[in-house]
Write a protein that holds these residues in place. Sequence first.
Motif, PDB file in Angstrom:
ATOM      1  N   HIS A   1       0.841  -1.188   0.000  1.00 49.46           N
ATOM      2  CA  HIS A   1       0.000   0.000   0.000  1.00 49.46           C
ATOM      3  C   HIS A   1       0.886   1.251   0.000  1.00 49.46           C
ATOM      4  O   HIS A   1       1.875   1.327   0.735  1.00 49.46           O
ATOM      5  N   LEU A   2       0.520   2.220  -0.806  1.00 44.78           N
ATOM      6  CA  LEU A   2       1.308   3.445  -0.912  1.00 44.78           C
ATOM      7  C   LEU A   2       1.460   4.131   0.439  1.00 44.78           C
ATOM      8  O   LEU A   2       2.539   4.659   0.751  1.00 44.78           O
ATOM      9  N   ASP A   3       0.418   4.116   1.251  1.00 44.48           N
ATOM     10  CA  ASP A   3       0.510   4.798   2.541  1.00 44.48           C
ATOM     11  C   ASP A   3       1.362   4.042   3.553  1.00 44.48           C
ATOM     12  O   ASP A   3       1.741   4.592   4.594  1.00 44.48           O
ATOM     13  N   ALA A   4       1.689   2.785   3.259  1.00 46.07           N
ATOM     14  CA  ALA A   4       2.566   2.015   4.144  1.00 46.07           C
ATOM     15  C   ALA A   4       4.031   2.118   3.735  1.00 46.07           C
ATOM     16  O   ALA A   4       4.916   1.691   4.492  1.00 46.07           O
ATOM     17  N   LEU A   5       4.287   2.668   2.559  1.00 51.13           N
ATOM     18  CA  LEU A   5       5.654   2.698   2.037  1.00 51.13           C
ATOM     19  C   LEU A   5       6.604   3.566   2.869  1.00 51.13           C
ATOM     20  O   LEU A   5       7.741   3.139   3.131  1.00 51.13           O
ATOM     21  N   PRO A   6       6.224   4.768   3.299  1.00 53.25           N
ATOM     22  CA  PRO A   6       7.191   5.603   4.033  1.00 53.25           C
ATOM     23  C   PRO A   6       7.756   4.940   5.287  1.00 53.25           C
ATOM     24  O   PRO A   6       8.965   5.022   5.548  1.00 53.25           O
ATOM     25  N   ASP A   7       6.912   4.271   6.053  1.00 54.67           N
ATOM     26  CA  ASP A   7       7.416   3.625   7.268  1.00 54.67           C
ATOM     27  C   ASP A   7       8.348   2.472   6.922  1.00 54.67           C
ATOM     28  O   ASP A   7       9.388   2.284   7.575  1.00 54.67           O
ATOM     29  N   LEU A   8       8.004   1.696   5.909  1.00 54.32           N
ATOM     30  CA  LEU A   8       8.874   0.606   5.472  1.00 54.32           C
ATOM     31  C   LEU A   8      10.234   1.151   5.038  1.00 54.32           C
ATOM     32  O   LEU A   8      11.287   0.616   5.419  1.00 54.32           O
ATOM     33  N   VAL A   9      10.228   2.233   4.264  1.00 57.22           N
ATOM     34  CA  VAL A   9      11.477   2.816   3.780  1.00 57.22           C
ATOM     35  C   VAL A   9      12.292   3.382   4.944  1.00 57.22           C
ATOM     36  O   VAL A   9      13.522   3.224   4.998  1.00 57.22           O
ATOM     37  N   ARG A  10      11.629   4.040   5.888  1.00 54.16           N
ATOM     38  CA  ARG A  10      12.346   4.600   7.043  1.00 54.16           C
ATOM     39  C   ARG A  10      13.067   3.494   7.810  1.00 54.16           C
ATOM     40  O   ARG A  10      14.241   3.637   8.183  1.00 54.16           O
ATOM     41  N   ARG A  11      12.392   2.393   8.044  1.00 50.95           N
ATOM     42  CA  ARG A  11      13.007   1.285   8.767  1.00 50.95           C
ATOM     43  C   ARG A  11      14.150   0.665   7.950  1.00 50.95           C
ATOM     44  O   ARG A  11      15.188   0.279   8.502  1.00 50.95           O
ATOM     45  N   ALA A  12      13.951   0.582   6.636  1.00 54.86           N
ATOM     46  CA  ALA A  12      14.994   0.020   5.773  1.00 54.86           C
ATOM     47  C   ALA A  12      16.252   0.887   5.792  1.00 54.86           C
ATOM     48  O   ALA A  12      17.377   0.371   5.860  1.00 54.86           O
ATOM     49  N   VAL A  13      16.076   2.198   5.732  1.00 52.32           N
ATOM     50  CA  VAL A  13      17.227   3.109   5.772  1.00 52.32           C
ATOM     51  C   VAL A  13      17.951   2.996   7.107  1.00 52.32           C
ATOM     52  O   VAL A  13      19.196   3.005   7.175  1.00 52.32           O
ATOM     53  N   ASP A  14      17.195   2.842   8.182  1.00 53.49           N
ATOM     54  CA  ASP A  14      17.816   2.686   9.502  1.00 53.49           C
ATOM     55  C   ASP A  14      18.664   1.423   9.560  1.00 53.49           C
ATOM     56  O   ASP A  14      19.792   1.432  10.081  1.00 53.49           O
ATOM     57  N   ILE A  15      18.148   0.327   9.022  1.00 57.45           N
ATOM     58  CA  ILE A  15      18.929  -0.918   9.003  1.00 57.45           C
ATOM     59  C   ILE A  15      20.168  -0.753   8.137  1.00 57.45           C
ATOM     60  O   ILE A  15      21.271  -1.196   8.503  1.00 57.45           O
ATOM     61  N   TRP A  16      20.004  -0.115   6.978  1.00 55.00           N
ATOM     62  CA  TRP A  16      21.155   0.145   6.089  1.00 55.00           C
ATOM     63  C   TRP A  16      22.235   0.906   6.858  1.00 55.00           C
ATOM     64  O   TRP A  16      23.429   0.548   6.797  1.00 55.00           O
ATOM     65  N   ASP A  17      21.839   1.943   7.565  1.00 52.08           N
ATOM     66  CA  ASP A  17      22.821   2.739   8.317  1.00 52.08           C
ATOM     67  C   ASP A  17      23.523   1.893   9.369  1.00 52.08           C
ATOM     68  O   ASP A  17      24.739   2.041   9.588  1.00 52.08           O
ATOM     69  N   ARG A  18      22.789   1.022  10.010  1.00 52.84           N
ATOM     70  CA  ARG A  18      23.381   0.201  11.064  1.00 52.84           C
ATOM     71  C   ARG A  18      24.373  -0.837  10.526  1.00 52.84           C
ATOM     72  O   ARG A  18      25.408  -1.090  11.151  1.00 52.84           O
ATOM     73  N   VAL A  19      24.052  -1.439   9.376  1.00 53.08           N
ATOM     74  CA  VAL A  19      24.918  -2.502   8.877  1.00 53.08           C
ATOM     75  C   VAL A  19      26.088  -1.980   8.052  1.00 53.08           C
ATOM     76  O   VAL A  19      27.027  -2.730   7.781  1.00 53.08           O
ATOM     77  N   THR A  20      26.046  -0.702   7.639  1.00 52.46           N
ATOM     78  CA  THR A  20      27.137  -0.174   6.798  1.00 52.46           C
ATOM     79  C   THR A  20      28.020   0.824   7.519  1.00 52.46           C
ATOM     80  O   THR A  20      29.032   1.250   6.959  1.00 52.46           O
ATOM     81  N   ARG A  21      27.676   1.213   8.720  1.00 50.24           N
ATOM     82  CA  ARG A  21      28.479   2.226   9.427  1.00 50.24           C
ATOM     83  C   ARG A  21      29.798   1.617   9.905  1.00 50.24           C
ATOM     84  O   ARG A  21      29.919   0.419  10.080  1.00 50.24           O
TER      85      ARG A  21
END
Length: 276
Positions: free
Chosen positions: A256-276
Amino acid sequence: MSLVSTLFSADQLFLIAGPCQLEDDALNLRVAEALARLAEHVPGGIIFKASYDKANRSNVDGVRGPGLEAGLAALDRVRAATGLPILTDVHEASQCALAAQVVDVLQIPAFLCRQTDLLLAAGATGKAANVKKGQWMHPEGMRGAVRKVEAGAALGGKDVGALAVTERGTFFGYGDLVVDMRAFARLRESCGVPVIFDATHSVQQPGKGQGGASGGAREFIPPLTYAAIAAGAQGLFLETHPSPETAPSDGPNMIHLDALPDLVRRAVDIWDRVTR
């Protein structure tokens, strides 16, 4: 820095997103404008995607989209309205040069990832290309697909555009797909290009929907997305729609389009954690 050089970043999480197939301008622009607002929160940016022709529908009466000419015109309007780079699928070698006049990325569908003439033609345009891994292929088998696109660029006298490969799951039994998290490291090693995870098609259940259409298990999109990033995916592919239940194709496996921002926010947070 050129647009092509920044489309597929190996160092910043990027997103390819949009509806499965083009619909009317109102729907296309509604999704694209939401993605444009979201783009500032995605380090590597967002590429809008939609297909002008779903040439591999399960049934002969399945809605395929507006077709090449009308579809490219619609995609051009999305670019003009939002400024987002554009990706679309190509299914035949003859479509590549025409599509390349409008879009920034030519995508090779998974079922066609070994079609030599198509890969050569895509490469010959000099445009960026994303090649989806066939559901029957092992990761190392995608090396040949990447080399074909590179060979096409050489034959066309063009510099090689940005290249990426996409993992979209492997058939395991009938009517379902399984994602092997080892594939991301293996694809990166064997192909030498950024690796994308197609979270939405990975939960597709071919033939399990109403009337033999594809079904899907949308609830598994978030956990698979997060796991793929932790396992080494560098980009995400997420089909999205304001009302997946009424979408003409792939509704059960779109987010759902309205669910995408939260999914992306969590994905970016995980990306930051695993690549820092």
